[in-house]
Design a protein around this motif. Structure first.
Motif, PDB file in Angstrom:
ATOM      1  N   GLU A 107       0.832  -1.204   0.000  1.00 13.71           N
ATOM      2  CA  GLU A 107       0.000   0.000   0.000  1.00 13.71           C
ATOM      3  C   GLU A 107       0.867   1.255   0.000  1.00 13.71           C
ATOM      4  N   LEU A 108       1.944   1.241   0.772  1.00 12.24           N
ATOM      5  CA  LEU A 108       2.845   2.387   0.792  1.00 12.24           C
ATOM      6  C   LEU A 108       3.497   2.596  -0.569  1.00 12.24           C
ATOM      7  N   ARG A 109       3.956   1.516  -1.184  1.00 14.27           N
ATOM      8  CA  ARG A 109       4.573   1.624  -2.509  1.00 14.27           C
ATOM      9  C   ARG A 109       3.573   2.132  -3.539  1.00 14.27           C
ATOM     10  N   ALA A 110       2.347   1.627  -3.463  1.00 12.78           N
ATOM     11  CA  ALA A 110       1.336   2.021  -4.437  1.00 12.78           C
ATOM     12  C   ALA A 110       1.021   3.508  -4.342  1.00 12.78           C
ATOM     13  N   ARG A 111       1.208   4.092  -3.167  1.00 13.58           N
ATOM     14  CA  ARG A 111       0.966   5.520  -3.000  1.00 13.58           C
ATOM     15  C   ARG A 111       2.202   6.346  -3.339  1.00 13.58           C
ATOM     16  N   GLY A 112       3.257   5.706  -3.828  1.00 15.48           N
ATOM     17  CA  GLY A 112       4.422   6.430  -4.309  1.00 15.48           C
ATOM     18  C   GLY A 112       5.512   6.672  -3.294  1.00 15.48           C
ATOM     19  N   TYR A 113       5.484   5.965  -2.157  1.00 15.23           N
ATOM     20  CA  TYR A 113       6.506   6.174  -1.132  1.00 15.23           C
ATOM     21  C   TYR A 113       7.727   5.287  -1.377  1.00 15.23           C
ATOM     22  N   ASP A 114       8.897   5.821  -1.057  1.00 12.75           N
ATOM     23  CA  ASP A 114      10.094   4.995  -0.912  1.00 12.75           C
ATOM     24  C   ASP A 114      10.011   4.331   0.456  1.00 12.75           C
ATOM     25  N   VAL A 115      10.288   3.047   0.505  1.00 13.69           N
ATOM     26  CA  VAL A 115      10.103   2.282   1.735  1.00 13.69           C
ATOM     27  C   VAL A 115      11.424   1.668   2.168  1.00 13.69           C
ATOM     28  N   GLU A 116      11.767   1.881   3.444  1.00 10.75           N
ATOM     29  CA  GLU A 116      12.987   1.325   4.031  1.00 10.75           C
ATOM     30  C   GLU A 116      12.650   0.721   5.390  1.00 10.75           C
ATOM     31  N   THR A 117      13.539  -0.139   5.869  1.00  8.39           N
ATOM     32  CA  THR A 117      13.443  -0.655   7.234  1.00  8.39           C
ATOM     33  C   THR A 117      14.308   0.228   8.125  1.00  8.39           C
ATOM     34  N   ALA A 118      13.686   0.858   9.114  1.00  9.10           N
ATOM     35  CA  ALA A 118      14.423   1.786   9.986  1.00  9.10           C
ATOM     36  C   ALA A 118      15.148   1.014  11.082  1.00  9.10           C
TER      37      ALA A 118
ATOM     38  N   LYS B  65      -7.868  -1.802   8.745  1.00 10.45           N
ATOM     39  CA  LYS B  65      -8.988  -1.416   7.883  1.00 10.45           C
ATOM     40  C   LYS B  65      -8.936   0.067   7.554  1.00 10.45           C
ATOM     41  N   ASP B  66      -8.653   0.910   8.554  1.00 10.22           N
ATOM     42  CA  ASP B  66      -8.559   2.354   8.330  1.00 10.22           C
ATOM     43  C   ASP B  66      -7.327   2.710   7.504  1.00 10.22           C
ATOM     44  N   PHE B  67      -6.214   2.021   7.776  1.00 12.59           N
ATOM     45  CA  PHE B  67      -4.981   2.299   7.039  1.00 12.59           C
ATOM     46  C   PHE B  67      -5.175   2.024   5.548  1.00 12.59           C
ATOM     47  N   LEU B  68      -5.785   0.885   5.217  1.00 14.58           N
ATOM     48  CA  LEU B  68      -5.960   0.526   3.816  1.00 14.58           C
ATOM     49  C   LEU B  68      -7.005   1.404   3.135  1.00 14.58           C
ATOM     50  N   ALA B  69      -7.927   1.968   3.910  1.00 12.96           N
ATOM     51  CA  ALA B  69      -8.905   2.901   3.331  1.00 12.96           C
ATOM     52  C   ALA B  69      -8.241   4.179   2.868  1.00 12.96           C
ATOM     53  N   GLY B  70      -7.089   4.518   3.457  1.00 10.70           N
ATOM     54  CA  GLY B  70      -6.290   5.652   2.986  1.00 10.70           C
ATOM     55  C   GLY B  70      -6.521   6.960   3.700  1.00 10.70           C
ATOM     56  N   ASP B  71      -7.502   7.042   4.596  1.00  6.07           N
ATOM     57  CA  ASP B  71      -7.823   8.332   5.217  1.00  6.07           C
ATOM     58  C   ASP B  71      -6.670   8.879   6.049  1.00  6.07           C
ATOM     59  N   ILE B  72      -6.003   8.013   6.828  1.00  7.80           N
ATOM     60  CA  ILE B  72      -4.930   8.486   7.701  1.00  7.80           C
ATOM     61  C   ILE B  72      -3.758   8.998   6.869  1.00  7.80           C
ATOM     62  N   LEU B  73      -3.442   8.324   5.760  1.00 10.11           N
ATOM     63  CA  LEU B  73      -2.347   8.783   4.910  1.00 10.11           C
ATOM     64  C   LEU B  73      -2.730  10.057   4.168  1.00 10.11           C
ATOM     65  N   ASN B  74      -3.980  10.157   3.772  1.00 10.64           N
ATOM     66  CA  ASN B  74      -4.435  11.405   3.149  1.00 10.64           C
ATOM     67  C   ASN B  74      -4.263  12.583   4.099  1.00 10.64           C
ATOM     68  N   CYS B  75      -4.586  12.358   5.373  1.00 11.79           N
ATOM     69  CA  CYS B  75      -4.445  13.400   6.373  1.00 11.79           C
ATOM     70  C   CYS B  75      -2.985  13.805   6.561  1.00 11.79           C
ATOM     71  N   LEU B  76      -2.079  12.827   6.643  1.00 11.46           N
ATOM     72  CA  LEU B  76      -0.660  13.121   6.770  1.00 11.46           C
ATOM     73  C   LEU B  76      -0.155  13.912   5.571  1.00 11.46           C
ATOM     74  N   GLU B  77      -0.607  13.532   4.389  1.00 13.22           N
ATOM     75  CA  GLU B  77      -0.143  14.208   3.189  1.00 13.22           C
ATOM     76  C   GLU B  77      -0.640  15.657   3.108  1.00 13.22           C
ATOM     77  N   ARG B  78      -1.851  15.881   3.573  1.00  7.33           N
ATOM     78  CA  ARG B  78      -2.390  17.250   3.540  1.00  7.33           C
ATOM     79  C   ARG B  78      -1.670  18.179   4.498  1.00  7.33           C
ATOM     80  N   THR B  79      -1.160  17.618   5.609  1.00  9.66           N
ATOM     81  CA  THR B  79      -0.530  18.461   6.621  1.00  9.66           C
ATOM     82  C   THR B  79       0.987  18.510   6.489  1.00  9.66           C
ATOM     83  N   ALA B  80       1.563  17.792   5.508  1.00 13.66           N
ATOM     84  CA  ALA B  80       3.025  17.786   5.324  1.00 13.66           C
ATOM     85  C   ALA B  80       3.500  19.175   4.885  1.00 13.66           C
ATOM     86  N   PHE B  81       4.694  19.515   5.310  1.00 12.70           N
ATOM     87  CA  PHE B  81       5.259  20.793   4.887  1.00 12.70           C
ATOM     88  C   PHE B  81       6.700  20.585   4.462  1.00 12.70           C
TER      89      PHE B  81
END
Length: 438
Positions: free
Chosen positions: A330-341, A422-438
């Protein structure tokens, strides 16, 4: 019959029209490239550019190939090159000239272009005309994203068509979350799988696809001699989703099982073959404190869980690791680079050596955040174990624990988001993070 509109990718492709480059759609075989090219793209292209002529041609469709017979009749329809039968490029160029003879703008939709002799040369020549735009697909066994810059000399722009996301499947199937998740985590997101009527048919389709298409393509393309080790490596990766692996460790594992010698150099090379074929993708380890990548080992995830499960005959079913793979996808599909921290073990005055890990550090532009996956958060000690690495991170990027279970999203006293899958895959939480990113 379920239909999957792939709205985001189709819109992105249309938005890049007339940019002077060929839009090259790559991805896992049977992920729907041809369907997207011939059925999903044309209506939107005609709506956006009503004056343009749209031409479709597939190098795997006999009726289309027959159209070339009347051009340069003295030349054969096919030529042999590198052991393969390819459509003669001069006959196809003559066919193209007949299409472009008509006034106005022209959009070419070409499927499986690796079936054309010197396809990069032919298509590069077509792009020299400003009134021509070009969308192409290619089989992953012959046209890989890593080849585009070489084959098209900067005239190609890659677009990755992934398997269906969970949200796409759930919206189209109208299944309850639990049932949809059970099926998706077992059979993945390849569109043809979701047209099969029952579980047995899905399993048989995926098993045939893995053996008769994916593995055969790779073995032929790369002329692999040790087929047994090659197949065994892919099965090993399937059973090691979410675990740290390295070519050296895999070499030792094969030795321990009494298998024939399998050098780590060959293993590293074969890992890249699987990655270039869109079967797997790497999540490298990133040292959060030292701000550097650790190259000793990585985690590997499958681009489609149905393929992963078919490799293991649908027997090994680790719920936690499959959930982790779905979150990564899901993270990749939304265009994120993904790493193990990765970060030091010590936390708030504790003593200790070693490192702890957070499953994912996702980054895109100025936005970064950390994701820890937890399948059974209610088990004793689980929450503390999953929270510990997040608390050790000193930067200000958002942190979340994604868990499988009921409830809503909330933030705990340490500022960590608790997010139901269920909420994570719906995308709302990531949409919120993206809207507030600076």
């Amino acid at each position: 019959m379920m239909q999957f509109p792939r709205k985001e990718l189709v819109s992105a492709l249309v938005d890049r029209s007339w940019n002077g480059r060929a839009k090259v759609i790559t991805g896992l075989r049977r992920s729907g490239k041809s369907y997207l090219l011939f059925h999903l793209l044309p209506p939107l292209l005609k709506e956006r550019f009503p004056d343009a002529h749209v031409h479709k041609f597939s190098f795997e469709r006999p009726d289309d190939i027959d159209l070339l017979e009347g051009f340069l009749p003295e030349r054969p329809l096919y030529v042999r090159a590198n052991g393969r039968k390819l459509v003669d490029q001069r006959k196809f160029r003559a066919y193209l000239r007949s299409l472009l003879h008509e006034e106005g703008r022209h959009i070419l939709l070409l499927d499986e272009v690796q079936g054309l002799e010197d396809f990069a040369l032919v298509l590069g020549g077509a792009l020299t005309e400003e009134r021509v735009d070009l969308f192409v697909t290619g089989s992953n066994a012959h046209l890989l994203s890593s080849d585009i810059s070489t084959e098209f000399s900067g005239r190609g722009e890659p677009f990755s068509l992934r398997s269906l996301r969970f949200r796409e499947v759930m919206e189209e199937s109208a299944l309850p979350f639990e049932e949809c998740y059970r099926l998706y985590s077992r059979y993945g997101g390849l569109p043809p799988v979701w047209q099969e009527k029952d579980d047995r048919a899905k399993e048989e389709y995926l098993s045939r696809l893995v053996e008769e298409t994916y593995l055969r393509d790779l073995l032929l393309r790369h002329k692999v001699r040790d087929e047994g080790s090659f197949r065994g490596l892919l099965r090993f990766l399937a059973s090691s989703v979410g675990s740290l692996v390295s070519p050296h460790r895999i070499e030792e594992t094969f030795k321990g099982k009494g298998a024939r010698p399998y050098a780590h150099e060959a293993i590293a090379r074969h890992l890249r073959y699987f990655e270039d074929a869109f079967l797997i993708e790497e999540s490298p380890r990133f040292d959060v404190v030292g701000k550097r990548h650790l190259v000793s080992s990585s985690k590997w995830y499958f681009r489609d869980l149905g393929v992963r499960n078919a490799l293991l005959s649908f027997r090994e079913y680790s719920s936690g690791h499959l959930m982790e793979n779905i979150v990564e996808d899901e993270l990749r599909a939304r265009g994120y680079d993904v790493e193990t921290a990765v970060l030091p073990y010590a936390l708030r005055g504790e003593r200790g050596k070693g490192r702890v890990e957070v499953d994912f550090k996702a980054s895109r532009g100025s936005l970064s955040f950390y994701v820890q996956c937890c399948y059974r958060m209610e088990e004793e000690g689980t929450l503390a174990r999953e929270t510990r690495p997040l608390l050790a991170i000193r930067d200000a990027f958002p942190k979340m624990i994604v868990f499988f279970g009921e409830g809503g999203t909330w933030r705990d006293e340490d500022g960590i988001l608790r997010v139901p899958l269920k909420d994570f895959l719906a995308g709302d939480i990531l949409n919120c993070l993206e809207r507030t990113a600076f």
